[in-house]
Write a protein that holds these residues in place. Structure first.
Motif, PDB file in Angstrom:
ATOM      1  N   CYS A  30       0.837  -1.204   0.000  1.00 39.56           N
ATOM      2  CA  CYS A  30       0.000   0.000   0.000  1.00 39.56           C
ATOM      3  C   CYS A  30       0.875   1.259   0.000  1.00 39.56           C
ATOM      4  CB  CYS A  30      -0.917   0.009   1.226  1.00 39.56           C
ATOM      5  SG  CYS A  30      -2.068  -1.391   1.267  1.00 39.56           S
ATOM      6  N   VAL A  31       0.421   2.287  -0.730  1.00 39.70           N
ATOM      7  CA  VAL A  31       1.190   3.532  -0.830  1.00 39.70           C
ATOM      8  C   VAL A  31       1.278   4.222   0.524  1.00 39.70           C
ATOM      9  CG1 VAL A  31       1.306   5.800  -1.907  1.00 39.70           C
ATOM     10  CG2 VAL A  31       0.533   3.814  -3.247  1.00 39.70           C
ATOM     11  N   LYS A  32       0.153   4.324   1.232  1.00 37.58           N
ATOM     12  CA  LYS A  32       0.135   4.945   2.552  1.00 37.58           C
ATOM     13  C   LYS A  32      -0.108   3.855   3.588  1.00 37.58           C
ATOM     14  CE  LYS A  32      -1.398   9.516   1.022  1.00 37.58           C
ATOM     15  NZ  LYS A  32      -2.401  10.601   1.204  1.00 37.58           N
ATOM     16  N   SER A  33       0.970   3.255   4.041  1.00 35.28           N
ATOM     17  CA  SER A  33       0.853   2.095   4.929  1.00 35.28           C
ATOM     18  C   SER A  33       0.210   2.437   6.260  1.00 35.28           C
ATOM     19  CB  SER A  33       2.231   1.481   5.180  1.00 35.28           C
ATOM     20  OG  SER A  33       3.089   2.430   5.787  1.00 35.28           O
ATOM     21  N   THR A  34       0.354   3.688   6.676  1.00 34.57           N
ATOM     22  CA  THR A  34      -0.226   4.040   7.980  1.00 34.57           C
ATOM     23  C   THR A  34      -1.737   4.099   7.947  1.00 34.57           C
ATOM     24  OG1 THR A  34       0.039   6.382   7.464  1.00 34.57           O
ATOM     25  CG2 THR A  34       1.808   5.315   8.726  1.00 34.57           C
ATOM     26  N   ARG A  35      -2.315   4.194   6.728  1.00 33.50           N
ATOM     27  CA  ARG A  35      -3.763   4.301   6.617  1.00 33.50           C
ATOM     28  C   ARG A  35      -4.425   3.048   6.063  1.00 33.50           C
ATOM     29  NH1 ARG A  35      -4.768  10.465   4.308  1.00 33.50           N
ATOM     30  NH2 ARG A  35      -3.650  11.570   6.003  1.00 33.50           N
ATOM     31  N   CYS A  36      -3.624   2.088   5.640  1.00 32.60           N
ATOM     32  CA  CYS A  36      -4.199   0.875   5.063  1.00 32.60           C
ATOM     33  C   CYS A  36      -4.699  -0.048   6.180  1.00 32.60           C
ATOM     34  CB  CYS A  36      -3.180   0.159   4.184  1.00 32.60           C
ATOM     35  SG  CYS A  36      -1.934  -0.753   5.116  1.00 32.60           S
ATOM     36  N   PRO A  37      -5.560  -0.999   5.851  1.00 27.70           N
ATOM     37  CA  PRO A  37      -6.162  -1.858   6.888  1.00 27.70           C
ATOM     38  C   PRO A  37      -5.277  -3.021   7.329  1.00 27.70           C
ATOM     39  CG  PRO A  37      -7.066  -2.427   4.754  1.00 27.70           C
ATOM     40  CD  PRO A  37      -6.178  -1.232   4.518  1.00 27.70           C
ATOM     41  N   HIS A  38      -4.128  -3.207   6.683  1.00 32.31           N
ATOM     42  CA  HIS A  38      -3.283  -4.354   7.014  1.00 32.31           C
ATOM     43  C   HIS A  38      -2.598  -4.171   8.373  1.00 32.31           C
ATOM     44  CE1 HIS A  38      -3.513  -4.354   2.519  1.00 32.31           C
ATOM     45  NE2 HIS A  38      -3.909  -5.591   2.797  1.00 32.31           N
ATOM     46  N   THR A  39      -2.327  -5.271   9.033  1.00 29.48           N
ATOM     47  CA  THR A  39      -1.737  -5.220  10.375  1.00 29.48           C
ATOM     48  C   THR A  39      -0.216  -5.105  10.316  1.00 29.48           C
ATOM     49  OG1 THR A  39      -1.655  -7.641  10.457  1.00 29.48           O
ATOM     50  CG2 THR A  39      -3.606  -6.567  11.374  1.00 29.48           C
ATOM     51  N   TYR A  40       0.371  -4.717  11.435  1.00 27.44           N
ATOM     52  CA  TYR A  40       1.821  -4.591  11.560  1.00 27.44           C
ATOM     53  C   TYR A  40       2.431  -5.908  12.039  1.00 27.44           C
ATOM     54  CZ  TYR A  40       1.573   0.506  11.158  1.00 27.44           C
ATOM     55  OH  TYR A  40       1.369   1.788  10.709  1.00 27.44           O
ATOM     56  N   SER A  41       3.692  -6.074  11.644  1.00 27.01           N
ATOM     57  CA  SER A  41       4.507  -7.182  12.153  1.00 27.01           C
ATOM     58  C   SER A  41       5.675  -6.593  12.931  1.00 27.01           C
ATOM     59  CB  SER A  41       5.044  -8.047  10.999  1.00 27.01           C
ATOM     60  OG  SER A  41       3.989  -8.619  10.259  1.00 27.01           O
ATOM     61  N   VAL A  42       6.248  -7.396  13.819  1.00 29.47           N
ATOM     62  CA  VAL A  42       7.446  -6.967  14.544  1.00 29.47           C
ATOM     63  C   VAL A  42       8.526  -8.028  14.363  1.00 29.47           C
ATOM     64  CG1 VAL A  42       6.157  -5.644  16.259  1.00 29.47           C
ATOM     65  CG2 VAL A  42       6.670  -8.038  16.716  1.00 29.47           C
ATOM     66  N   ARG A  43       9.776  -7.560  14.316  1.00 29.43           N
ATOM     67  CA  ARG A  43      10.920  -8.481  14.214  1.00 29.43           C
ATOM     68  C   ARG A  43      11.919  -8.096  15.317  1.00 29.43           C
ATOM     69  NH1 ARG A  43      12.233  -7.832   9.160  1.00 29.43           N
ATOM     70  NH2 ARG A  43      11.085  -9.641   8.360  1.00 29.43           N
ATOM     71  N   PHE A  44      12.436  -9.100  16.008  1.00 27.13           N
ATOM     72  CA  PHE A  44      13.324  -8.846  17.141  1.00 27.13           C
ATOM     73  C   PHE A  44      14.150 -10.099  17.425  1.00 27.13           C
ATOM     74  CE2 PHE A  44       9.353 -10.637  18.463  1.00 27.13           C
ATOM     75  CZ  PHE A  44       9.690 -11.628  19.351  1.00 27.13           C
ATOM     76  N   ARG A  45      15.117  -9.951  18.287  1.00 22.91           N
ATOM     77  CA  ARG A  45      15.878 -11.102  18.763  1.00 22.91           C
ATOM     78  C   ARG A  45      15.398 -11.441  20.172  1.00 22.91           C
ATOM     79  NH1 ARG A  45      19.759 -12.869  15.565  1.00 22.91           N
ATOM     80  NH2 ARG A  45      20.512 -11.486  13.903  1.00 22.91           N
ATOM     81  N   ASN A  46      15.101 -12.723  20.383  1.00 27.59           N
ATOM     82  CA  ASN A  46      14.583 -13.109  21.687  1.00 27.59           C
ATOM     83  C   ASN A  46      15.704 -13.207  22.718  1.00 27.59           C
ATOM     84  OD1 ASN A  46      15.935 -15.528  21.259  1.00 27.59           O
ATOM     85  ND2 ASN A  46      14.083 -16.716  20.826  1.00 27.59           N
ATOM     86  N   ALA A  47      15.363 -13.645  23.918  1.00 27.43           N
ATOM     87  CA  ALA A  47      16.327 -13.697  25.009  1.00 27.43           C
ATOM     88  C   ALA A  47      17.474 -14.662  24.723  1.00 27.43           C
ATOM     89  CB  ALA A  47      15.624 -14.097  26.301  1.00 27.43           C
ATOM     90  N   LEU A  48      17.268 -15.586  23.808  1.00 24.61           N
ATOM     91  CA  LEU A  48      18.313 -16.546  23.452  1.00 24.61           C
ATOM     92  C   LEU A  48      19.113 -16.095  22.234  1.00 24.61           C
ATOM     93  CD1 LEU A  48      16.299 -19.864  23.948  1.00 24.61           C
ATOM     94  CD2 LEU A  48      17.802 -18.700  25.575  1.00 24.61           C
TER      95      LEU A  48
ATOM     96  N   GLN B 140      16.428 -14.701  16.062  1.00 19.89           N
ATOM     97  CA  GLN B 140      15.528 -13.723  15.470  1.00 19.89           C
ATOM     98  C   GLN B 140      14.111 -14.288  15.380  1.00 19.89           C
ATOM     99  OE1 GLN B 140      15.534 -12.141  11.155  1.00 19.89           O
ATOM    100  NE2 GLN B 140      16.713 -10.609  12.307  1.00 19.89           N
ATOM    101  N   ARG B 141      13.159 -13.448  15.790  1.00 21.00           N
ATOM    102  CA  ARG B 141      11.758 -13.864  15.795  1.00 21.00           C
ATOM    103  C   ARG B 141      10.913 -12.832  15.066  1.00 21.00           C
ATOM    104  NH1 ARG B 141      11.193 -19.196  17.310  1.00 21.00           N
ATOM    105  NH2 ARG B 141      12.289 -19.601  19.284  1.00 21.00           N
ATOM    106  N   LYS B 142       9.746 -13.287  14.628  1.00 23.40           N
ATOM    107  CA  LYS B 142       8.807 -12.388  13.965  1.00 23.40           C
ATOM    108  C   LYS B 142       7.408 -12.696  14.475  1.00 23.40           C
ATOM    109  CE  LYS B 142       6.762 -11.650   9.374  1.00 23.40           C
ATOM    110  NZ  LYS B 142       6.801 -12.067   7.970  1.00 23.40           N
ATOM    111  N   GLU B 143       6.674 -11.640  14.774  1.00 29.32           N
ATOM    112  CA  GLU B 143       5.284 -11.781  15.193  1.00 29.32           C
ATOM    113  C   GLU B 143       4.433 -10.876  14.326  1.00 29.32           C
ATOM    114  OE1 GLU B 143       4.924 -10.908  19.326  1.00 29.32           O
ATOM    115  OE2 GLU B 143       6.192 -12.594  19.981  1.00 29.32           O
TER     116      GLU B 143
END
Length: 378
Positions: A18-36, A39-42
């Motif tokens: 989407c051109v304007k991602s902040t206004r589109c209906p799609h949800t956000y994902s997050v990427r991070f490194r866990n305690a171990l 890399q994880r993605k939710e």
């Protein structure tokens, strides 16, 4: 496009074009490194704030919690409500198949799973619960039922919170739906007498047990000659359950527990007349049916015929005969503590909330008595 946060916190992004991602209906994902360090993605976060809050939670956990514990909590938070409920329900060993367990299962299957089942535990906040309650109200769910549903959900989510699935208490600050009990409809003595004459023999005996001893419908359906432990005492220790159609423990009581209630002479004589004419089962039950027991369905058909032949006052139903017992007792100055015990209420507060209007002159009467005592002392 991903947006970088503070070092070590991870990123949040949308995977759409989407051109304007902040206004589109799609949800956000997050990427991070866990305690171990892996890399994880939710996925599935509705707003930027939701995604940032989740990354902040993970970052705080990594700094204050042992890696293995933090990872276990993260994995638990990724479970959906439906997944968690399945294991939670199996752990509730004190919930019997009757009464409490059935009500909880009904709340879970009819309301909690359909509305919240697919949500991940770590995405549930007090605002989510508020919207859940709003949906119940909009769906026409009665206030009494809303209370039961909320209490079941609260138990589930608090259990998950205690195990670390969420960083914040998901029901903190959420007010329980207010249940205002409607004023009960009580038949007159004249109508009770009329109903006893108009009903068939089975229903008449059930009415006598309810109006004379204060029994619930299921308890009256289980009327048994072996429960007469004295000329004026009847022991209540079971009911014929409305769903299983078999004997079951009492409401608000454990298996084997009982209560004893007054047995008026007229009720005892009604039992004796019925036994003399129809006999009993081998176990002493007076009322019976094709399956062996007198069921709610059999009662309902008889009540329908009774009310057609002898219409009651507005609002009066079969349960009104039990209300008549309370009215008769309280109207004759029997202490409410005794009435609460005989009726098998969970607490005296329940008795007071239900029947307080039957004691309208109690405060005025008390004022007169106290005033007289004070002047006498002077």
């Amino acid at each position: 496009m991903a947006r970088q946060l503070a070092r070590g916190m991870g990123t949040f992004f949308k995977e759409c074009d989407c051109v304007k991602s902040t206004r589109c209906p799609h949800t956000y994902s997050v990427r991070f490194r866990n305690a171990l360090g892996k890399q994880r993605k939710e996925t599935g976060y509705r707003t930027q704030d939701d995604a940032i809050d989740r990354l902040t939670q993970i970052y705080a956990e990594k700094r204050t919690t042992a890696p293995s514990v933090a990872e276990a909590r993260r994995e638990l938070g990724q479970q959906t409500v439906k997944e968690y409920v399945k294991g939670w329900r199996l752990r509730q060993r004190r919930m019997t198949e009757y009464s409490t367990g059935q009500h909880v299962d009904s709340s879970i299957n009819a309301h909690i799973i359909p509305l919240l089942g697919s949500r991940k535990l770590n995405s549930i906040t007090p605002m989510v619960i508020e919207r859940f309650l709003d949906n119940l109200e909009a769906g026409g769910v009665g206030r009494g039922n809303q209370v039961n549903i909320f209490r079941a959900l609260k138990s589930i989510l608090r259990d998950a919170y205690d195990k670390g699935a969420m960083a914040e208490d998901p029901v903190k600050g959420v007010q329980e739906p207010e249940y205002v009990r409607e004023r009960v409809a009580i038949p007159s003595l004249a109508y009770v007498a009329k109903a006893l004459r108009a009903a068939d023999e089975d229903l008449a005996l059930e009415i006598a047990m309810m109006a004379g001893c204060g029994l619930r419908n299921g308890e009256a359906r289980a009327v048994n000659v072996n429960n007469v432990v004295a000329d004026d005492v009847y022991r209540v220790h079971e009911q014929i359950h409305s769903n299983t159609h078999k004997p079951a423990k009492l409401k608000h009581r454990k298996v084997g527990e009982f209560r004893e209630v007054p047995l008026p002479r007229s009720v005892r004589e009604a039992m004796e007349r019925y036994e003399e004419k129809h006999g009993t089962t081998d176990d002493g039950y007076l009322l019976r049916g094709p399956s062996g027991y007198y069921t709610e369905g059999m009662e309902r058909r008889r009540v329908r015929r009774l009310f057609e032949n002898a219409p009651p006052a507005d609002g009066v139903g079969m349960y009104g005969f039990r209300h008549y017992f309370a009215s008769n007792a309280l109207g004759n100055s029997i202490p409410i503590t005794d009435v609460a015990e005989w009726m098998g209420h969970k607490s005296i507060e329940e008795t007071f909330r239900t029947y307080r209007h039957l004691m309208p002159g109690s405060i005025t009467k008390a004022a007169r008595v106290l005033d007289a005592g004070l002047w006498d002392a002077a």
